[in-house]
Structures are given as C-alpha cells and as structure tokens.
Design a protein around this motif. Structure first.
Motif, PDB file in Angstrom:
ATOM      1  N   GLY A  39       3.677  14.457  -8.877  1.00  0.00           N
ATOM      2  CA  GLY A  39       4.667  15.506  -8.647  1.00  0.00           C
ATOM      3  C   GLY A  39       5.128  16.143  -9.942  1.00  0.00           C
ATOM      4  O   GLY A  39       4.801  15.698 -11.039  1.00  0.00           O
ATOM      5  N   THR A  60       0.829  -1.205   0.000  1.00  0.00           N
ATOM      6  CA  THR A  60       0.000   0.000   0.000  1.00  0.00           C
ATOM      7  C   THR A  60       0.864   1.255   0.000  1.00  0.00           C
ATOM      8  O   THR A  60       0.604   2.208  -0.742  1.00  0.00           O
ATOM      9  N   GLN A  61       1.917   1.261   0.811  1.00  0.00           N
ATOM     10  CA  GLN A  61       2.800   2.427   0.891  1.00  0.00           C
ATOM     11  C   GLN A  61       3.549   2.636  -0.420  1.00  0.00           C
ATOM     12  O   GLN A  61       3.717   3.772  -0.870  1.00  0.00           O
ATOM     13  N   LYS A  62       4.010   1.558  -1.046  1.00  0.00           N
ATOM     14  CA  LYS A  62       4.691   1.672  -2.339  1.00  0.00           C
ATOM     15  C   LYS A  62       3.757   2.273  -3.383  1.00  0.00           C
ATOM     16  O   LYS A  62       4.162   3.115  -4.186  1.00  0.00           O
ATOM     17  N   SER A  63       2.508   1.840  -3.372  1.00  0.00           N
ATOM     18  CA  SER A  63       1.517   2.380  -4.299  1.00  0.00           C
ATOM     19  C   SER A  63       1.308   3.868  -4.055  1.00  0.00           C
ATOM     20  O   SER A  63       1.226   4.660  -5.003  1.00  0.00           O
ATOM     21  N   LYS A  64       1.244   4.250  -2.786  1.00  0.00           N
ATOM     22  CA  LYS A  64       1.082   5.667  -2.431  1.00  0.00           C
ATOM     23  C   LYS A  64       2.280   6.481  -2.916  1.00  0.00           C
ATOM     24  O   LYS A  64       2.118   7.567  -3.484  1.00  0.00           O
ATOM     25  N   VAL A  65       3.485   5.964  -2.704  1.00  0.00           N
ATOM     26  CA  VAL A  65       4.695   6.655  -3.152  1.00  0.00           C
ATOM     27  C   VAL A  65       4.678   6.809  -4.675  1.00  0.00           C
ATOM     28  O   VAL A  65       4.962   7.886  -5.207  1.00  0.00           O
ATOM     29  N   ASN A  66       4.331   5.745  -5.390  1.00  0.00           N
ATOM     30  CA  ASN A  66       4.274   5.804  -6.848  1.00  0.00           C
ATOM     31  C   ASN A  66       3.251   6.829  -7.328  1.00  0.00           C
ATOM     32  O   ASN A  66       3.507   7.567  -8.283  1.00  0.00           O
ATOM     33  N   ASP A  67       2.085   6.883  -6.683  1.00  0.00           N
ATOM     34  CA  ASP A  67       1.067   7.863  -7.039  1.00  0.00           C
ATOM     35  C   ASP A  67       1.571   9.280  -6.808  1.00  0.00           C
ATOM     36  O   ASP A  67       1.345  10.174  -7.631  1.00  0.00           O
ATOM     37  N   LEU A  68       2.258   9.497  -5.687  1.00  0.00           N
ATOM     38  CA  LEU A  68       2.792  10.827  -5.395  1.00  0.00           C
ATOM     39  C   LEU A  68       3.874  11.229  -6.388  1.00  0.00           C
ATOM     40  O   LEU A  68       3.954  12.395  -6.794  1.00  0.00           O
ATOM     41  N   VAL A  69       4.687  10.264  -6.804  1.00  0.00           N
ATOM     42  CA  VAL A  69       5.721  10.556  -7.802  1.00  0.00           C
ATOM     43  C   VAL A  69       5.066  10.955  -9.121  1.00  0.00           C
ATOM     44  O   VAL A  69       5.487  11.913  -9.775  1.00  0.00           O
ATOM     45  N   LYS A  70       4.013  10.240  -9.503  1.00  0.00           N
ATOM     46  CA  LYS A  70       3.315  10.556 -10.754  1.00  0.00           C
ATOM     47  C   LYS A  70       2.652  11.922 -10.698  1.00  0.00           C
ATOM     48  O   LYS A  70       2.577  12.617 -11.704  1.00  0.00           O
TER      49      LYS A  70
END
Length: 106
Positions: A46, A34-44
């Motif tokens: 940004g 879940t955290q990896k998905s959140k990080v990936n979404d935030l990177v996208k």
C-alpha cells in the motif's frame, strides 16, 4: 425409535459436532497465520503512511524545512530551488505537493 436409539443418535450427532469443532480448532490458527501474512503483504504494498497527510500539512512541514531566503541572495535562492526539486523526488505525493505549492506560503 426407543429411548436407547435416540440416546445413541444424539451421541453420534455430538461426536460429529466434536470432530467438526476439533478440526476447526486445528485449522483456524493456520488460517489466521495465512490471513495475517496477507494483511502484512497488503500493508507493505500500500501507499506509505506519509501519503495520508493532508497536502496543506505536508506543505507546511516542507516549507518549515526549507531555509528562509531574501531576494538579495541569489546563491541561497538557487539552493532553495534545488532543495525543493530534491524533496519533490521523494515520492509522487511529495512532488505534487511541493511543485503545486507556492514558494512563499504564509
């Protein structure tokens, strides 16, 4: 409390610790996913990586991509202005860098 009661109490405590740790072993990979998905979404969401270039470097890159033109060639000057305008629409960062940079930066 005698020695047997203490040993049973310690065994119960260890059993509780084991259950807690086992639960964490099960839950942590899901939480990490879940955290990896959140990080990936935030990177996208940004700003693009190009926005982290200093304006001076981006200006040099853009100026290197533009053709050289002397003052005698009006058609080439028109193309140069048109190309600068087109490049300035890539992003707000590019537009700010291009339109805020002198035409002949040397």
């Amino acid at each position: 409390m005698d020695e047997l009661d203490e040993a049973r109490a310690e065994l119960d405590r260890m059993g509780g610790t084991e259950r807690t740790l086992f639960k964490q072993v099960i839950e942590i990979p899901a939480a990490m996913k879940t955290q990896k998905s959140k990080v990936n979404d935030l990177v996208k969401k940004g700003p693009p990586a190009i926005n982290f270039l200093p304006v001076e470097i981006l200006s040099q890159i853009i100026l290197q991509s533009l053709p050289n033109c002397d003052d005698r060639c009006e058609l080439e000057e028109f193309r140069l202005v048109n190309r600068r305008t087109n490049l300035s629409t890539v992003s707000r960062f590019w537009g700010s860098a291009i339109l805020g940079t002198p035409k002949n930066l040397e």
